[in-house]
Design a protein around this motif. Structure first.
Motif, PDB file in Angstrom:
ATOM      1  N   ILE A   1       0.840  -1.206   0.000  1.00 43.20           N
ATOM      2  CA  ILE A   1       0.000   0.000   0.000  1.00 43.20           C
ATOM      3  C   ILE A   1       0.877   1.259   0.000  1.00 43.20           C
ATOM      4  O   ILE A   1       0.896   2.010  -0.981  1.00 43.20           O
ATOM      5  N   ILE A   2       1.632   1.454   1.083  1.00 38.47           N
ATOM      6  CA  ILE A   2       2.428   2.683   1.167  1.00 38.47           C
ATOM      7  C   ILE A   2       3.557   2.670   0.125  1.00 38.47           C
ATOM      8  O   ILE A   2       3.849   3.674  -0.526  1.00 38.47           O
ATOM      9  N   ARG A   3       4.171   1.489  -0.064  1.00 35.49           N
ATOM     10  CA  ARG A   3       5.261   1.367  -1.047  1.00 35.49           C
ATOM     11  C   ARG A   3       4.790   1.842  -2.432  1.00 35.49           C
ATOM     12  O   ARG A   3       5.480   2.627  -3.090  1.00 35.49           O
ATOM     13  N   GLU A   4       3.601   1.409  -2.860  1.00 34.88           N
ATOM     14  CA  GLU A   4       3.137   1.762  -4.217  1.00 34.88           C
ATOM     15  C   GLU A   4       2.722   3.227  -4.314  1.00 34.88           C
ATOM     16  O   GLU A   4       2.893   3.852  -5.355  1.00 34.88           O
ATOM     17  N   ILE A   5       2.172   3.760  -3.221  1.00 36.58           N
ATOM     18  CA  ILE A   5       1.843   5.198  -3.234  1.00 36.58           C
ATOM     19  C   ILE A   5       3.134   5.985  -3.469  1.00 36.58           C
ATOM     20  O   ILE A   5       3.201   6.854  -4.342  1.00 36.58           O
ATOM     21  N   LEU A   6       4.176   5.633  -2.704  1.00 35.51           N
ATOM     22  CA  LEU A   6       5.430   6.388  -2.793  1.00 35.51           C
ATOM     23  C   LEU A   6       6.143   6.146  -4.121  1.00 35.51           C
ATOM     24  O   LEU A   6       6.776   7.047  -4.673  1.00 35.51           O
ATOM     25  N   THR A   7       6.025   4.926  -4.649  1.00 39.17           N
ATOM     26  CA  THR A   7       6.653   4.646  -5.958  1.00 39.17           C
ATOM     27  C   THR A   7       5.995   5.506  -7.032  1.00 39.17           C
ATOM     28  O   THR A   7       6.672   6.124  -7.863  1.00 39.17           O
ATOM     29  N   GLN A   8       4.658   5.566  -6.999  1.00 41.62           N
ATOM     30  CA  GLN A   8       3.952   6.376  -8.003  1.00 41.62           C
ATOM     31  C   GLN A   8       4.307   7.860  -7.857  1.00 41.62           C
ATOM     32  O   GLN A   8       4.222   8.628  -8.798  1.00 41.62           O
ATOM     33  N   GLU A   9       4.734   8.235  -6.656  1.00 41.17           N
ATOM     34  CA  GLU A   9       5.159   9.629  -6.414  1.00 41.17           C
ATOM     35  C   GLU A   9       6.650   9.819  -6.721  1.00 41.17           C
ATOM     36  O   GLU A   9       7.235  10.830  -6.354  1.00 41.17           O
TER      37      GLU A   9
ATOM     38  N   THR B   1     -12.122  -1.227   7.600  1.00 44.19           N
ATOM     39  CA  THR B   1     -10.826  -0.548   7.511  1.00 44.19           C
ATOM     40  C   THR B   1     -10.281  -0.633   6.088  1.00 44.19           C
ATOM     41  O   THR B   1      -9.902   0.385   5.488  1.00 44.19           O
ATOM     42  N   ILE B   2     -10.292  -1.853   5.558  1.00 49.94           N
ATOM     43  CA  ILE B   2      -9.687  -2.044   4.238  1.00 49.94           C
ATOM     44  C   ILE B   2     -10.463  -1.288   3.158  1.00 49.94           C
ATOM     45  O   ILE B   2      -9.879  -0.663   2.269  1.00 49.94           O
ATOM     46  N   SER B   3     -11.802  -1.300   3.266  1.00 57.68           N
ATOM     47  CA  SER B   3     -12.543  -0.637   2.189  1.00 57.68           C
ATOM     48  C   SER B   3     -12.338   0.882   2.277  1.00 57.68           C
ATOM     49  O   SER B   3     -12.269   1.573   1.262  1.00 57.68           O
ATOM     50  N   LYS B   4     -12.207   1.414   3.505  1.00 58.86           N
ATOM     51  CA  LYS B   4     -11.917   2.859   3.627  1.00 58.86           C
ATOM     52  C   LYS B   4     -10.550   3.178   3.017  1.00 58.86           C
ATOM     53  O   LYS B   4     -10.407   4.166   2.289  1.00 58.86           O
ATOM     54  N   ILE B   5      -9.559   2.325   3.312  1.00 64.41           N
ATOM     55  CA  ILE B   5      -8.216   2.564   2.746  1.00 64.41           C
ATOM     56  C   ILE B   5      -8.306   2.549   1.222  1.00 64.41           C
ATOM     57  O   ILE B   5      -7.737   3.390   0.532  1.00 64.41           O
ATOM     58  N   GLY B   6      -9.076   1.587   0.705  1.00 65.13           N
ATOM     59  CA  GLY B   6      -9.262   1.470  -0.743  1.00 65.13           C
ATOM     60  C   GLY B   6      -9.748   2.789  -1.340  1.00 65.13           C
ATOM     61  O   GLY B   6      -9.286   3.215  -2.411  1.00 65.13           O
ATOM     62  N   LYS B   7     -10.675   3.446  -0.634  1.00 67.04           N
ATOM     63  CA  LYS B   7     -11.202   4.728  -1.150  1.00 67.04           C
ATOM     64  C   LYS B   7     -10.126   5.812  -1.089  1.00 67.04           C
ATOM     65  O   LYS B   7      -9.949   6.590  -2.027  1.00 67.04           O
ATOM     66  N   TYR B   8      -9.380   5.852   0.032  1.00 66.41           N
ATOM     67  CA  TYR B   8      -8.355   6.897   0.167  1.00 66.41           C
ATOM     68  C   TYR B   8      -7.279   6.789  -0.920  1.00 66.41           C
ATOM     69  O   TYR B   8      -6.734   7.795  -1.352  1.00 66.41           O
TER      70      TYR B   8
ATOM     71  N   VAL C   1      -4.126   0.176  -5.026  1.00 62.62           N
ATOM     72  CA  VAL C   1      -5.475  -0.410  -5.097  1.00 62.62           C
ATOM     73  C   VAL C   1      -5.357  -1.924  -5.308  1.00 62.62           C
ATOM     74  O   VAL C   1      -6.086  -2.710  -4.693  1.00 62.62           O
ATOM     75  N   GLU C   2      -4.394  -2.332  -6.127  1.00 67.32           N
ATOM     76  CA  GLU C   2      -4.187  -3.785  -6.333  1.00 67.32           C
ATOM     77  C   GLU C   2      -3.825  -4.465  -5.018  1.00 67.32           C
ATOM     78  O   GLU C   2      -4.270  -5.573  -4.723  1.00 67.32           O
ATOM     79  N   ALA C   3      -2.997  -3.780  -4.209  1.00 64.76           N
ATOM     80  CA  ALA C   3      -2.613  -4.352  -2.907  1.00 64.76           C
ATOM     81  C   ALA C   3      -3.849  -4.527  -2.025  1.00 64.76           C
ATOM     82  O   ALA C   3      -4.008  -5.548  -1.353  1.00 64.76           O
ATOM     83  N   ILE C   4      -4.712  -3.530  -2.062  1.00 67.77           N
ATOM     84  CA  ILE C   4      -5.943  -3.602  -1.253  1.00 67.77           C
ATOM     85  C   ILE C   4      -6.818  -4.765  -1.745  1.00 67.77           C
ATOM     86  O   ILE C   4      -7.389  -5.517  -0.941  1.00 67.77           O
ATOM     87  N   GLU C   5      -6.908  -4.914  -3.073  1.00 67.20           N
ATOM     88  CA  GLU C   5      -7.715  -6.025  -3.612  1.00 67.20           C
ATOM     89  C   GLU C   5      -7.139  -7.367  -3.166  1.00 67.20           C
ATOM     90  O   GLU C   5      -7.860  -8.292  -2.805  1.00 67.20           O
TER      91      GLU C   5
ATOM     92  N   ASP D   1      -3.582  -2.849   9.965  1.00 65.89           N
ATOM     93  CA  ASP D   1      -2.868  -1.610  10.257  1.00 65.89           C
ATOM     94  C   ASP D   1      -2.086  -1.222   9.000  1.00 65.89           C
ATOM     95  O   ASP D   1      -1.118  -1.884   8.633  1.00 65.89           O
ATOM     96  N   ALA D   2      -2.544  -0.133   8.354  1.00 66.22           N
ATOM     97  CA  ALA D   2      -1.951   0.245   7.068  1.00 66.22           C
ATOM     98  C   ALA D   2      -0.492   0.654   7.210  1.00 66.22           C
ATOM     99  O   ALA D   2       0.292   0.531   6.268  1.00 66.22           O
ATOM    100  N   SER D   3      -0.088   1.154   8.394  1.00 66.28           N
ATOM    101  CA  SER D   3       1.297   1.621   8.497  1.00 66.28           C
ATOM    102  C   SER D   3       2.243   0.567   9.085  1.00 66.28           C
ATOM    103  O   SER D   3       3.419   0.841   9.316  1.00 66.28           O
ATOM    104  N   PHE D   4       1.728  -0.658   9.302  1.00 65.30           N
ATOM    105  CA  PHE D   4       2.564  -1.730   9.844  1.00 65.30           C
ATOM    106  C   PHE D   4       3.561  -2.214   8.779  1.00 65.30           C
ATOM    107  O   PHE D   4       3.198  -2.463   7.644  1.00 65.30           O
ATOM    108  N   VAL D   5       4.854  -2.286   9.135  1.00 70.17           N
ATOM    109  CA  VAL D   5       5.840  -2.895   8.222  1.00 70.17           C
ATOM    110  C   VAL D   5       6.725  -3.873   8.994  1.00 70.17           C
ATOM    111  O   VAL D   5       6.873  -3.768  10.209  1.00 70.17           O
ATOM    112  N   ARG D   6       7.280  -4.838   8.326  1.00 71.19           N
ATOM    113  CA  ARG D   6       8.313  -5.718   8.888  1.00 71.19           C
ATOM    114  C   ARG D   6       9.174  -6.206   7.729  1.00 71.19           C
ATOM    115  O   ARG D   6       8.701  -6.285   6.592  1.00 71.19           O
TER     116      ARG D   6
END
Ligand code: AMP
Length: 432
Positions: A165-173, A226-233, A241-245, A266-271
């Motif tokens: 989710i966050i990785r792809e947002i930042l890549t597109q940016e 939670t997931i569907s709200k993230i999908g909208k954001y 969006v693919e990650a959310i799907e 948790d959208a901001s969880f990473v490991r």
């Protein structure tokens, strides 16, 4: 005289603890069998280069690394995945996919010891290799649930995230991977304003910043809401969006499996940012704030070890931490009750007969402790009482002449003379 001490961060497991550790390991092995994972045993010592190939800097800098006598740079394994990837890229290169592999054993990390963090610890590790389908991710979550359930833990919950989710947002940016990792790590630690400031300093769009802020402020109980709200954001970031799907499909499969599993997203969880490419998760119980295990999807790893590009998903359960969780929840390991017997001769000349009868009884699966200190009967019986032994067999000349012994129930104090050939039957059927 020198008194040797155990090394810092290392432990000896005695009695109950050793039993609990082994019982968790046995359950882990049983789960592997039930889900069709084949056990592989790899060495504790591997080449430093292999172990550091794709391990994160954090683990790499804490390896027990040394030169062996042949001058090779080696290290004690800090995780299983590198060894498994090596086997998959070599010996199992041409074996049909999917591969389901299981390992269990000790790992070594020169961490600062603290509650639930040791320098030597144990994991059960499962890898499902050769598929990127959501059923595979679901299987790893389900087998983890099965292990925790079989161990007897209660109220455990799965914290779920998706690296995409966050990785792809930042890549597109057009944000560089190095900055992406820094931002994601800050967000994982809930240092949101530092993450946002870092992004602002490199001139990321306002839209991106507000999207990330919305993700971090999101608080809903139901995982699908939670997931569907993230999908909208994130709707303007098509790969996110693919990650959310993808995560929605995985979690739908879990719901449809009819297992009631406590999940939160948790959208901001990473490991393991160096590893994971998709779904990630960790497991927690309310009583202790440390993960009992964690895993996720890593689709790029096997090729880094020289294999064909291969999708994979896996999990590592911390056996030590599962034991800690069991102690917190006052759960005793499930062990088979086995009758215990001591066998004591009237005098030391009868030691041959004692050994002979002991061997016969053990072949019927009774646990037999023979007297090996030439103690008097009363002393040996006192010791058996202290050790909570169920029965004593007393071997005397008079009875032996009749091919018999004295058998005594140490709980009820009842005792009688029985033929040697009837000892096992009498004890196993609880006839005394
Ligand atoms: P990791 O290999 O770092 O992904 O960790 C997987 C699981 O292994 C964690 O969730 C813990 O349960 C366990 N674990 C990792 N490091 C340690 C450690 N130093 N001591 C005890 N358990 C650990």
């Amino acid at each position: 005289m020198t008194i040797f001490k155990i090394n810092r961060g290392m432990r000896d497991f005695l009695n109950k603890d050793a039993k609990t550790m082994k019982s968790i390991e046995n359950i882990a092995r049983k789960v592997a069998e039930l889900y069709g994972y084949e056990e592989i045993i790899t060495p504790v010592v591997e080449s430093f280069d292999l172990l550091s190939a794709k391990t994160g800097e954090e683990i790499r800098s804490r390896m027990y690394a040394f030169k062996d006598l042949g001058g090779r740079k080696v290290a004690l394994r800090p995780e299983f995945t590198a060894s498994v990837a090596r086997v998959v890229a070599t010996t199992l290169k041409n074996k049909p996919r999917p591969l389901r592999l299981f390992c269990v054993g000790s790992l070594y990390r020169y961490d600062e010891p603290q509650h639930g963090r040791y320098r030597e610890f144990w994991q059960s590790n499962y890898e499902l290799i050769g598929t990127n389908k959501p059923q595979a991710d679901a299987e790893i979550l389900l087998l983890t649930n099965s292990l925790l359930d079989k161990v007897g833990l209660k109220n455990y919950a799965f914290k779920i995230g998706h690296v995409g989710i966050i990785r792809e947002i930042l890549t597109q940016e057009n944000c560089k991977e190095e900055i992406q990792n820094k931002v994601m790590q800050l967000m994982d630690k809930k240092h949101y304003s530092e993450a946002i400031n870092l992004l602002k300093s490199i001139g990321i769009s306002k839209h991106c910043i507000s999207t990330l802020q919305k993700l971090t402020e999101l608080k809903t109980k139901n995982v699908f809401t939670t997931i569907s709200k993230i999908g909208k954001y994130v709707k303007n970031y098509y790969k996110a969006v693919e990650a959310i799907e993808n995560i929605t499909e995985i979690l739908n499969l879990i719901v449809e499996s009819e297992k009631r599993i406590d999940l939160f997203f948790d959208a901001s969880f990473v490991r393991g940012l160096e590893y994971y490419t998709g779904m990630i998760f960790e497991i927690f119980i309310p009583e202790i704030n440390i993960a009992l295990g964690g895993g996720g999807r890593y689709d790029k790893l096997i090729e880094l070890f020289g294999g064909e590009p291969t999708s994979a998903v896996g999990v590592a359960h911390g056996i030590d931490r599962i034991m800690l969780a069991m102690q917190n929840q006052k759960i005793l390991p499930k062990t088979k009750k086995r009758e215990t017997v001591v066998i004591i001769p009237i005098h030391t000349q009868l030691k041959k007969e004692v050994l002979q009868i002991s061997e016969k009884l053990r072949s019927t699966d009774l646990s037999v402790r023979a007297e090996v200190m030439d103690r008097k009967i009363t002393k040996a019986l006192e010791d058996a009482d202290r050790r909570n032994i169920s029965y004593a067999i007393i071997v005397g000349e008079r009875e032996l002449k009749e091919r018999a012994v004295v058998i005594r129930n140490l709980k009820t104090r009842e005792q009688r003379i029985i033929k040697k050939e009837d000892i096992a039957k009498t004890l196993l059927n609880g006839e005394i």
